[in-house]
Design a protein around this motif. Sequence first.
Motif, short mmCIF file in Angstrom:
data_model
loop_
_atom_site.label_atom_id
_atom_site.label_comp_id
_atom_site.label_asym_id
_atom_site.label_seq_id
_atom_site.Cartn_x
_atom_site.Cartn_y
_atom_site.Cartn_z
N SER A 12 21.23 14.53 -12.19
CA SER A 12 20.95 15.69 -11.53
C SER A 12 22.03 15.29 -10.83
O SER A 12 22.59 14.36 -9.64
CB SER A 12 20.30 16.65 -10.19
N GLU A 13 23.49 16.34 -10.81
CA GLU A 13 24.89 16.01 -10.28
C GLU A 13 24.11 15.75 -8.22
O GLU A 13 24.87 15.54 -7.92
CB GLU A 13 26.31 16.80 -10.58
N GLN A 16 22.72 12.60 -7.10
CA GLN A 16 23.94 11.97 -7.41
C GLN A 16 24.82 11.82 -6.28
O GLN A 16 25.54 11.24 -5.35
CB GLN A 16 24.73 12.30 -8.68
N SER A 17 25.30 13.66 -5.56
CA SER A 17 25.94 13.29 -4.36
C SER A 17 24.90 13.15 -3.46
O SER A 17 25.77 13.28 -2.56
CB SER A 17 26.23 14.55 -4.24
N ARG A 139 31.18 8.10 -13.71
CA ARG A 139 31.19 8.04 -12.31
C ARG A 139 31.39 6.87 -11.20
O ARG A 139 31.36 7.39 -9.97
CB ARG A 139 30.05 9.55 -11.91
#
Length: 420
Positions: A12-13, A16-17, A139
């Motif tokens: 899940s972005e 991650q953020s 990333r």
Amino acid sequence: MDKIIQQKKIQSEKMQSMLFWLCWIAYFSTYLGRLNYSASLTEIIRAEGFDKGAAGLIGTAFFFSYGFGQLISGILGDKLKPHKMILAGILGSGICNVAMGLSTNIWQMVAVWCMNGLLQSLIWSPIIKLFSNWIPQSRQKTFCININSSVPIGTFAAYGITAFIVWKFHWRTVFFFSSVCLAVIGVIWFIGSHKIEKEVEKNGVLEEVISASQNLKQQNYSMGKLILASGMVFLCFGLMFQGILKDGVTTWIPTYIREEFNMESVVSIISTTIIPIFNLSGVYLASIVNKKIFRNEITTSASFFAICTVMLLLLRLYSGGSVVIVLILFGVATTAMMAVNTMLVSMVPIYFAPYGKSSTASGILNSSAYVGGAVSTYGIGVLSEIVGWDTTILVWTIIAMAGMTVCLIGKTYWRKFTQN
């Protein structure tokens, strides 16, 4: 036959953020709990009557213990749960800040700030380990570059808050305020990291991070062999020089401004807040220069040491001129050192992730930088008292040239290591 090393990554972005911003605010908080001493140093000297050598000894105690602690936490970060180490570091630093505000003499302050260094050393290397463990490989470098923005912003906040508190209250209030901030951020970290750990366990997906020949035996590859193969010895010396020119110099800039331009303590602290604004650009300049021009972290570092050398030489020649020009020269010089820090402390350790040594590499490199900071925090105070600021700046210039030289020597080793 190839050997595949796999780890669960956050898909899940959003999560991650969330991990990135938790790590960002955690490392940001360390600057509130460490640079508050550097920022209030000139006022402590004035209010308590300490000489510069004795006052510098307190900062030196922090940097030495932090550097030593980095070696230990780097190794532990590859063995223990990194997010729990970070929590212990944040809360422990908060307690030390309370004790610092209550300290009444030099030796109490030395002991407390030494302990603060040990506890804060539990934070950086585990952050790098969390990125290599939980963030998809595509990333990781972006996260490692962007996390460095917490350094200049944390520096700006520490100096700005300190200036305001010293103006309105007493220098001891600075440490009490920092302890409250650290406690709050510690609670945020505990809640957030626990949520992310559950997310990894429940929804994490295995990602193939490397495929390598079986005879490399990466997970059993000794750190000693990696150090020799990568030329890390040269990087460590480069970071020692970088630590002198970033942390050591930054510590003494307000005192230099106050003495050379006869400014009040509060004014000299406020004027110094321009420097972190410059430094923020160093994080992204390093990435752009490395990606577009050199494509070698060590060569990129050498180029920024060259820029620092020129700025310090101009500062030496311009000594006694406009305070604005002096601050700009300091700003560009320390920004160049921020760029070196981004390359060597944030980018380099990621290359050791396939060997399971990213945290250990980060600890070794970061400790080298803080050994330089430790030596210079005390040494600059003594040197400036003995020979004056002009000669001290000339010594800084020579150190910048030495940093450029060791990086140029180490670049070939690093190129071969990354190609292999």
